[in-house]
Each structure stands twice: as C-alpha cells, then as structure tokens.
Design a protein around this motif. Structure first.
Motif, PDB file in Angstrom:
ATOM      1  N   UNK A 265     -45.488 -14.198 -43.694  1.00  0.00           N
ATOM      2  CA  UNK A 265     -45.350 -14.396 -45.147  1.00  0.00           C
ATOM      3  C   UNK A 265     -44.001 -13.843 -45.633  1.00  0.00           C
ATOM      4  N   UNK A 266     -43.660 -12.632 -45.153  1.00  0.00           N
ATOM      5  CA  UNK A 266     -42.385 -12.020 -45.588  1.00  0.00           C
ATOM      6  C   UNK A 266     -41.216 -12.899 -45.177  1.00  0.00           C
ATOM      7  N   UNK A 267     -41.288 -13.382 -43.944  1.00  0.00           N
ATOM      8  CA  UNK A 267     -40.191 -14.220 -43.423  1.00  0.00           C
ATOM      9  C   UNK A 267     -40.050 -15.493 -44.255  1.00  0.00           C
ATOM     10  N   UNK A 268     -41.190 -16.092 -44.616  1.00  0.00           N
ATOM     11  CA  UNK A 268     -41.149 -17.348 -45.369  1.00  0.00           C
ATOM     12  C   UNK A 268     -40.673 -17.127 -46.808  1.00  0.00           C
ATOM     13  N   UNK A 300     -47.415 -17.814 -59.251  1.00  0.00           N
ATOM     14  CA  UNK A 300     -48.204 -16.578 -59.083  1.00  0.00           C
ATOM     15  C   UNK A 300     -47.308 -15.449 -58.564  1.00  0.00           C
ATOM     16  N   UNK A 301     -46.217 -15.124 -59.302  1.00  0.00           N
ATOM     17  CA  UNK A 301     -45.291 -14.101 -58.782  1.00  0.00           C
ATOM     18  C   UNK A 301     -45.987 -12.764 -58.523  1.00  0.00           C
ATOM     19  N   UNK A 302     -47.065 -12.506 -59.267  1.00  0.00           N
ATOM     20  CA  UNK A 302     -47.770 -11.226 -59.079  1.00  0.00           C
ATOM     21  C   UNK A 302     -48.468 -11.153 -57.723  1.00  0.00           C
ATOM     22  N   UNK A 303     -48.621 -12.297 -57.065  1.00  0.00           N
ATOM     23  CA  UNK A 303     -49.302 -12.284 -55.761  1.00  0.00           C
ATOM     24  C   UNK A 303     -48.335 -12.188 -54.581  1.00  0.00           C
ATOM     25  N   UNK A 304     -47.038 -12.397 -54.848  1.00  0.00           N
ATOM     26  CA  UNK A 304     -46.079 -12.471 -53.724  1.00  0.00           C
ATOM     27  C   UNK A 304     -46.169 -11.246 -52.818  1.00  0.00           C
ATOM     28  N   UNK A 305     -46.345 -10.073 -53.419  1.00  0.00           N
ATOM     29  CA  UNK A 305     -46.422  -8.864 -52.572  1.00  0.00           C
ATOM     30  C   UNK A 305     -47.845  -8.351 -52.391  1.00  0.00           C
ATOM     31  N   UNK A 306     -48.809  -9.136 -52.842  1.00  0.00           N
ATOM     32  CA  UNK A 306     -50.208  -8.728 -52.648  1.00  0.00           C
ATOM     33  C   UNK A 306     -50.681  -9.290 -51.294  1.00  0.00           C
ATOM     34  N   UNK A 307     -50.255  -8.622 -50.224  1.00  0.00           N
ATOM     35  CA  UNK A 307     -50.489  -9.182 -48.888  1.00  0.00           C
ATOM     36  C   UNK A 307     -51.966  -9.250 -48.518  1.00  0.00           C
TER      37      UNK A 307
END
Ligand code: HEM
Length: 535
Positions: A265-268, A300-307
């Motif tokens: 996910x981080x890479x993408x 959903x920018x609030x989910x980008x780091x909600x791994x």
C-alpha cells in the motif's frame, strides 16, 4: 435442604454451583434475547412447516435447516413463494428470515437504502465486525464498488495479464505429464490457482505469485466463511462476547497479511503521488489496489494512513474475488465432465475456442488476444458457464436486504419489522419445470438454444428467473470479470489438457453437498488430468 447440601464433598458443591450458574446464565440470555433484543416475527407471514398462527419454529423445522435445507427451500417455493406469498424460514442458530415471492422483486428494487439496505444485510450475514474485525469494508464498501465503476473501463487491458496468470497457475498445478494421468483433489487445487490468478488483478506482480501470501489469503477466506456462519447463529446478546473469541485465529491470519499488504500500500501511494506530480506519465500498475489508492487519495484521504482498515478492505475484496470464483470453476469442470455424451461437450468447446482464438500453428497470432468481442463470441462457453451457475451456485438465495426503519409494508400489506432480513430464493426457481424445461438436468448448450429462439441471454444477464449474481442495481459487478475468467479457463484447460473422472465415479458427476443453505462441490472430489501432446 441447606444442611444436606453442606454435607456434600466440596467438588460436588462446586459442580452444583457451576450447573446452577450455567442454567441462570442461559435463562438470562434467553429472556434478553426473546423479549428485548430479538426482531419480532412479522404478524401475518406464516412460518415454513409450522401450523397456521405459529409464532416460533419447532426444533424439527430448525433441524431441517441444517440437515435438508434443499427440501426446506423447495417447500417454501412450492407452497408459498410460487403462490405469490411470503414465508418466514429459520436460519443459523436463533435466526429467522423472510423470503419474498418474485412478484415483490420490482418493489424491493425501488426501495431507498434508508428503508431496505444491502450493506447492512451483508454486514449482518458476514458478521464483519467480529470476523474482519471492522465492519467499515462492508458498510462503506467503496473498495467493492470500484469493481462497478472502474472495472469495465479497464477490462480489456487487464485481460492479457489475467489470461497469462491463469495459464501459469493452471499449468503449475495441473503439471506437464503427457504420458500419465495425474489425479488430484479439485477444490484444493483450483483454490490455489484462482487465488494466484485473481491476485494478479487485486495486488498485481510479484505478490500474486508468493505462495505464503496466497496461503494466507486462503486461510483468511476460510476463516471469514466459517466464523461468519458461526457468529451469525449466536443469540444477538452473546455475539459481542463470543464473536471476538471465535475470531482470534482469523485475526492472526489478518495480522500476517499486513506483512505484505502494508508495504504494498505504501509503495502504491508513493507511485500515485509521484504520478500526480509528473502529469501525463504513469507508472501505476493496473490492478485493484492501485484503483483503491487512487480513489482513497481523492475521496477518503483520512483512510490513506489507516493501514488496519485498508488491509481489511483488501481482505474483504480477496474474499469476494476468490471464494465464489473457485467454487464456480470446480462446478464448471465437474459439470462439463459429467454432461451427457450426446452433447460431446468437451469437443464442442475445444472446436469453438480454436475457431475464435486460433491454434498454436495459426498464422494470425493476434487471434489469441482476449478482447470483449472474442469473449462475446464464445457462445458455447458462455452457455456452459451460465448453466453451471443455474444449477450449482454457492448461494441459493439472493438480493438480501435489511429493513432499516419501522413501518415498512409490502404492496400486498405485509408489515416487515425493523431489523428483518428479506431475500429471494434462487435455486428452487432455477430448478422449477415451469421456468426451465428439464430443469434438473445439466444441458450444457441450453442457453445457445435460447439465443436461437431470440432470447438474448448471456452469462452476465440477470433476471427474476436467474439470480446467481442477484439482480438490479446491486447485482454482482464482478460477474463481468468472472465471465472473462471462466471462458479463459475453459479454453486453457480443454485445449491443453485431457480431463476425466476417476474410474470409480463411473462417469457420473458426484452431486454437490448442501451445508445448511450453501452448495459446495463435494469435499475431496477428484479429477484426473493429462497434458495433451502438441500435434
Ligand atoms: C462466480 C463468482 C461470483 C458470484 C456467484 C457472485 C455473486 C454475487 C452476489 C449474489 C452478489 C449480491 C447481489 C445482490 O444482492 O443482488 C454479489 C455482490 C457483489 N460482488 Fe460478486 N460474485 C462473484 C464474483 C465476484 C468477483 C470476482 C468480484 C470482484 C472482482 C465480485 C464483487 C462483488 C461486489 C463488489 C458486490 C457488491 C455489489 C453491490 O452491493 O452493489 N464478485 N456477488
């Protein structure tokens, strides 16, 4: 009495206390469940196999749900639904649900989500809160809806990679022995092949070929299915207590999946951000995770780091993509092998794919490209796939909806209490002689004949008489991908392998097993394959 008790040995007193505590606990659970949290039975809808006016299921009817649900569903169809009347059926554990007759499909389809809701019905059936550990991926299932909005646009583009991966996955598991027949367990082998091929579409290369990742995906899928059924059957009041306990081992598998999915996910996300800066050029892979990243960055920018949540979304997606497809591929191979000799099914399918996709020595190489037009021309493969789903879909009812508010009444005046789950039967409709001639027989090219009669039904067409993918706005959007996939598998397997049943089956397809209301290819069913010699 007290002095008698006091004279008992201590261990017996402990045992009595335990039994008394257990009985009191069950009584409290029963009272809360029955009088406080349980959804009331609809007033005027009869209970299947119970006397008129009965307000609770007998143990005998509940037992039938576990031991012969096929007959229970047939009863519901013949004696109620086909007459245009709804009926209540029992479900897992303490559950009860309302089946509606086909005449109410139109009404259900126009109800707003604030009255009849699909994601809430799914979340209840899957018990996502306890199985996935979060119901967000089901209640706000944007990762699934991307299949609806994005998939068709890129379907042709992902075709080549899907076909490549299917070929590799099947060859790996079917082997290359041209001399000897190799026998293997169908479900286990196909689930590995489909997990790999569908992961090419979900997470892309190289992860889709990592055996440990694929094993984890299959462990999670098994856990979601088994735990969902188990927790769903518990009294509502016990679900928050026992749900997390039942889900412990599943959570461990999900935690293991994070090992691969969080770095991916981080890479993408990094690729998508780099692409944003570098307008016009794109290095982004064409797969589902990348679609998810692109959507999340915008919507959903609030989910980008909600791994934690993102990993669960990918797990939910894997379940949708792998589980049902695996079962359908198994059923399809069994049905093709078991179909009557008069149809010469294997040869007819081979000839069709050779004609449309070309042969090894065909000078026109572009023919082997999978395009929508070619997929649409495979009408025999289309018909066998559709016929398999008619008789052997995993789910035997469809279009589940949860009643979200009080006061929902059908056009015929049946009141549906808030919290009720409604749905429509599919298998009994698919096997009704008034709907399909020779309804219980697998007629591989049935739908080709229908086309010739001027009824343009294809694999993806849904209707009130064909419900394996549901119907209406919420019908399965993944069916367009499955359409390509099943045809690619039919072409690849039949053109590259000879297949047969083990001798002891005497040429007959072993019947599917119903576990409660779900239909599975029989456990341990085997087939034999041998690589075909090149001409
Ligand atoms: C043979 C394989 C499959 C079968 C039989 C199947 C069947 C179904 C059914 C019965 C529904 C519910 C429809 C309704 O309530 O009316 C559904 C929904 C859905 N399926 Fe599938 N499915 C299959 C494969 C897939 C695949 C491969 C994907 C994704 C790539 C997928 C994605 C979805 C999604 C996102 C929904 C929710 C649609 C919505 O709520 O609007 N399915 N599927």
């Amino acid at each position: 009495m007290c002095s008698l008790l006091l004279r008992q040995p201590a261990y017996l007193l402990g045992l009595y206390a335990l039994i008394a505590g257990g009985v009191a606990f069950c009584a409290v659970v029963y009272i809360i469940e029955r009088f406080i949290v349980s959804i009331p039975y609809p007033d005027n809808i009869p209970l299947i196999r119970e006397a008129p006016g009965a307000r609770r299921f007998s143990l005998r009817t509940r037992w039938a749900y576990y031991t012969d649900c096929k007959a229970l569903f047939k009863d519901a169809w013949d004696n109620h639904l086909k007459q245009g009347k709804p009926v209540v059926i029992p479900g897992m554990g303490f559950r009860k649900e309302v089946l509606l007759p086909p005449s109410m499909i139109r009404w259900v389809l126009v109800q707003p989500a604030s009255r009849l809701n699909v994601p809430h019905a799914m979340a209840e059936m899957d018990q996502a809160k306890f199985t996935l550990g979060h119901d967000g991926p089901i209640l706000d299932s944007w990762q699934g809806l991307l299949v609806k909005t994005e998939l068709n646009r890129v379907l042709e583009a992902i075709c080549a990679s899907l076909n490549d991966e299917l070929g590799r996955a099947f060859d790996k598991h079917f082997g290359d022995d041209e001399e000897n027949w190799v026998e293997f367990r169908l479900r286990e082998t196909i689930s590995r092949a489909i997990a790999q091929a569908n992961s090419r579409f979900t997470v892309g290369l190289p992860l889709c070929r990592d055996p440990e990742y694929l094993k984890t995906v299959l462990d999670i899928n098994d856990g979601l299915l088994a735990n969902g059924g188990l927790i769903c059957g518990l009294p509502n009041v016990l679900q928050p207590l026992l749900g997390p306990l039942i889900g412990i081992s599943l959570q461990q598998h999900i935690s293991k999946a994070k090992r691969w999915l969080i770095p991916l996910w981080r890479e993408r996300v990094a690729i998508a951000r780099a692409d944003e800066k570098d307008e016009g050029s794109t290095n982004a892979p064409l797969d589902h995770v990348q679609m998810m990243v692109n959507f999340a960055l915008k919507e959903r920018p609030e989910e980008i780091n909600d791994h934690e949540l993102i990993v669960r979304r990918i797990c939910a997606q894997n379940f949708g993509a792998v589980h049902q497809t695996t079962l359908q591929v198994c059923n399809l191979l069994l049905d093709i092998l078991g179909s009557d000799v008069e149809y010469d099914t294997i040869n007819a399918l081979r000839k069709e794919s050779d004609a449309i996709l070309g042969t090894e020595d065909d000078s026109d190489r572009s023919k082997s490209q999978w395009t929508k037009a070619r997929v649409n021309s495979l009408i025999l493969a289309d018909s066998v796939s559709r016929e398999t789903l008619r008789l052997h879909a995993f789910a035997n009812r469809a279009m589940m909806r949860k009643v979200m508010v009080d006061g929902v009444t059908t056009p015929d005046g049946y009141n549906l209490p808030k919290g009720t789950l409604v749905s429509f039967l599919s298998y009994p409709v698919h096997t009704d002689e008034d709907v399909y001639a020779d309804a219980l027989k697998y007629v591989p090219f049935r739908f080709v004949e229908k086309r010739d009669e001027g009824a343009p039904v294809t694999f993806v067409t849904t209707s009130s008489e064909y419900l394996p993918f549901g119907h209406g706005k919420h019908a399965c959007p993944g069916r367009f991908l499955v359409d390509f996939e099943l045809k690619m598998i039919v072409a690849h397997v039949l053109r590259n392998y000879d297949i047969k049943f083990p001798a002891e089956y005497e040429g007959k397809r072993p019947p599917n097993e119903w576990i409660t209301e779900a239909s599975f290819p029989p456990n341990g069913v085997r087939i034999c394959v041998r690589k075909r010699k090149k001409a």
